[in-house]
Design an enzyme around this catalytic site. Structure first.
Site: not given
Ligand code: NAD
Length: 499
Positions: A150, A174, A177, A227, A282, A384
């Site tokens: 997000f 994708k 959401e 994450s 991140c 985190e």
């Molecule tokens: P998230 O992991 O909850 O979601 C990321 C994506 O995965 C979304 O599109 C979500 O719909 C999907 N998703 C979530 N749970 C899932 C599951 N169980 N099975 C399949 N798909 C699933 O992350 P978020 O809350 O949207 O973003 C924040 C996180 O992203 C933080 O941990 C941040 O550090 C990380 N992040 C990392 C970087 C990097 O470059 N390393 C960059 C930006 C954000």
């Protein structure tokens, strides 16, 4: 009644038919902006089939023609920068200038991708044997997919699709959401720029859509950012299903402040790095490591008043330095971490929980929080938090600071502030992190370098964008050719060598 969003498949807006929807909330006001459809497996397969159908013609389109579409896309991004920034701010909450900056950083990847005719040139060797030549080419993989978080609704998708598409792949995105609208606009702008239907598709959804992408045989590669637990699941499942995968995860980025550092410079850098975008980056600095008690005391004296004076407000406020967090649930999670920190025995120097909510009492706001005397045993150090919470871990010397960073499970970014070249060099050489800043708090590599962390911040081998991005989205083929005048007669049963 809030409007419904849609998917973007085969160049068309497609209404969601799964019957499952999720509210998209403006975190500044708590209002529902729209409802996003959550794709069923069947709807996701529709996008995969469209992308698979579009692949052969797109693969055979010369790279220069592909690049011209991206040039037009970049023009359109510039023309629509204001609208796109407002869209990001409305769904994510970050202040407008920050949203604009993030689009530009993504656009820079598209600019890099315009160099594809050069980037995709192969290698040629004449006479690897007598009158035998070899050449290597990089070919597209097929249908690739990206799953994004997000916090960067435009930038992170643009780490992926411009490069994947310029390499001759078709792509399914994708998006999160929680902030889905920007991705749909990007897909529409790509179409307006002249991209053939089916080359770039957006499927909105949750784990059902993701799991379909992970298991469908037509998907050749998966890029993920989010994450760490999800990144690990994505990487393991995708690779077990024979797909190429890169999965970028969470972070806990440290900034070391040496006694010789320019403390004013370090403190102002820290303010943006720790509290910008409400710490939901991140590459945010979430741990600061002053070396020596004197440095630590001086740091707290300079930093605490600035944290207290942080201007928190909606993205639409011209004076706001920090917007709301993504959701009230997330605010609760971060507030809970603050409570945990207090119970763990850390000193809460600034308590952002005292901030009252927006004008109408709604929205998901939290003020900046600052902890001192944090130890490496505490959860607020180890985990985190992804919010405006900065923790100070005091150490006696550089070696202890370095060891601590290297023992942390995450290794996304790390920074040091010092005037000493030897210390800076030792840090950049020995620190276990993928991106390192010397007097630079958030060392996000430019588009033509590559972005990625180490340890549990990245699963896979290749980082995003830059030349590693080109490698990820292509596979190598090496062709060895001999023409009739070079053909030897007789049977050879041994390995050809140059001896
Ligand atoms: P998230 O992991 O909850 O979601 C990321 C994506 O995965 C979304 O599109 C979500 O719909 C999907 N998703 C979530 N749970 C899932 C599951 N169980 N099975 C399949 N798909 C699933 O992350 P978020 O809350 O949207 O973003 C924040 C996180 O992203 C933080 O941990 C941040 O550090 C990380 N992040 C990392 C970087 C990097 O470059 N390393 C960059 C930006 C954000």
């Amino acid at each position: 009644m809030a409007k419904d969003l849609y998917h973007f498949i085969n160049g068309q807006r497609v209404t969601g038919i799964s019957g499952r929807f999720k509210d998209v909330i403006n975190p500044a006001s708590g209002e529902i902006i729209c409802q996003v459809p959550l794709a069923s497996s069947n709807e996701t397969v529709m996008a995969i089939e469209a992308a698979a159908k579009a692949f052969p013609a797109w693969r055979d389109t010369p790279p220069l023609r592909r690049a011209r579409i991206l040039f037009r896309f970049i023009d359109l991004l510039n023309q629509n920068l204001k609208e796109l920034s407002e869209l990001i701010s409305a769904e994510h909450g970050k202040v407008i200038e920050d949203a604009k900056g993030s689009i530009i950083r993504g656009m820079e990847v598209a600019e890099f991708a315009c160099g594809a005719p050069h980037l995709l040139k192969g290698h040629f060797s004449e006479n690897v044997g007598t009158r035998v030549d070899s050449h290597s080419i990089r070919q597209p993989l097929g249908v690739c997919a990206g799953i994004t978080p997000f916090n960067f609704p435009a930038m992170v998708p643009m780490w992926m699709f411009p490069l994947s598409i310029i390499c001759g792949n078709t792509f399914i995105l994708k998006p999160s959401e929680k902030a889905p609208s920007t991705a749909l606009r990007l897909a529409e702008l790509m179409k307006e720029a002249g991209l053939p239907d089916g080359v770039f598709n957006v499927v909105n959804g949750d784990s059902e859509a993701v799991n379909t992408l992970l298991s469908h045989p037509e998907i050749a590669a998966i890029s993920f950012v989010g994450s760490t637990p999800v990144a690990e699941h994505i990487y393991k499942t995708a690779t077990a299903n024979g797909k190429r995968a890169q999965a970028l995860g969470g972070a806990k980025n440290h900034m070391v402040i040496m006694p010789d550092a320019d403390l004013d410079q370090a403190v102002s850098a820290l303010m943006g790095a720790a509290y910008g975008a409400a710490g939901e980056r991140c590459m945010a600095i979430s741990v600061v490591v002053p070396v020596g008690e004197q440095t630590a005391d001086a740091l707290v004296n300079k930093l605490a008043p600035k944290v207290r004076q942080l201007k928190v407000g909606p993205a639409t406020s011209p004076t706001a330095e920090m917007g709301p967090l993504i959701s009230t649930d997330h605010v609760e999670k971060v507030r809970n971490y603050v409570t945990i920190g207090v119970h763990e025995g850390a000193t809460l120097v600034v308590d952002g929980r005292e901030l009252t909510n927006g004008e109408n009492g709604k929205g998901s706001y939290l003020g900046g929080c600052l902890f001192d005397h944090v130890t490496t045993k505490m959860r607020i150090y180890q985990e985190e938090i992804f919010g405006p919470v900065l923790v100070i871990v005091r150490v006696d010397d550089f070696a202890t600071a370095l060891k601590m960073i290297n023992e942390h499970e995450y290794g996304n970014g790390a920074a040091i502030f010092t005037r000493d070249g030897d210390t800076a060099r030792a840090f950049s050489s020995e620190v276990q992190a993928g991106m390192v800043g010397i007097n630079v708090p958030i060392p996000v590599p430019m588009a033509y370098h590559s972005f990625g962390g180490w340890k549990r911040s990245l699963f896979g081998d290749l980082h995003m964008h830059g030349t590693e991005g080109i490698l990820f989205y292509t596979k190598l083929k090496t062709i060895t050719s001999r023409w009739p005048t070079g053909v030897r007669t007789g049977n050879d049963f041994h390995m050809p060598t140059m001896m």
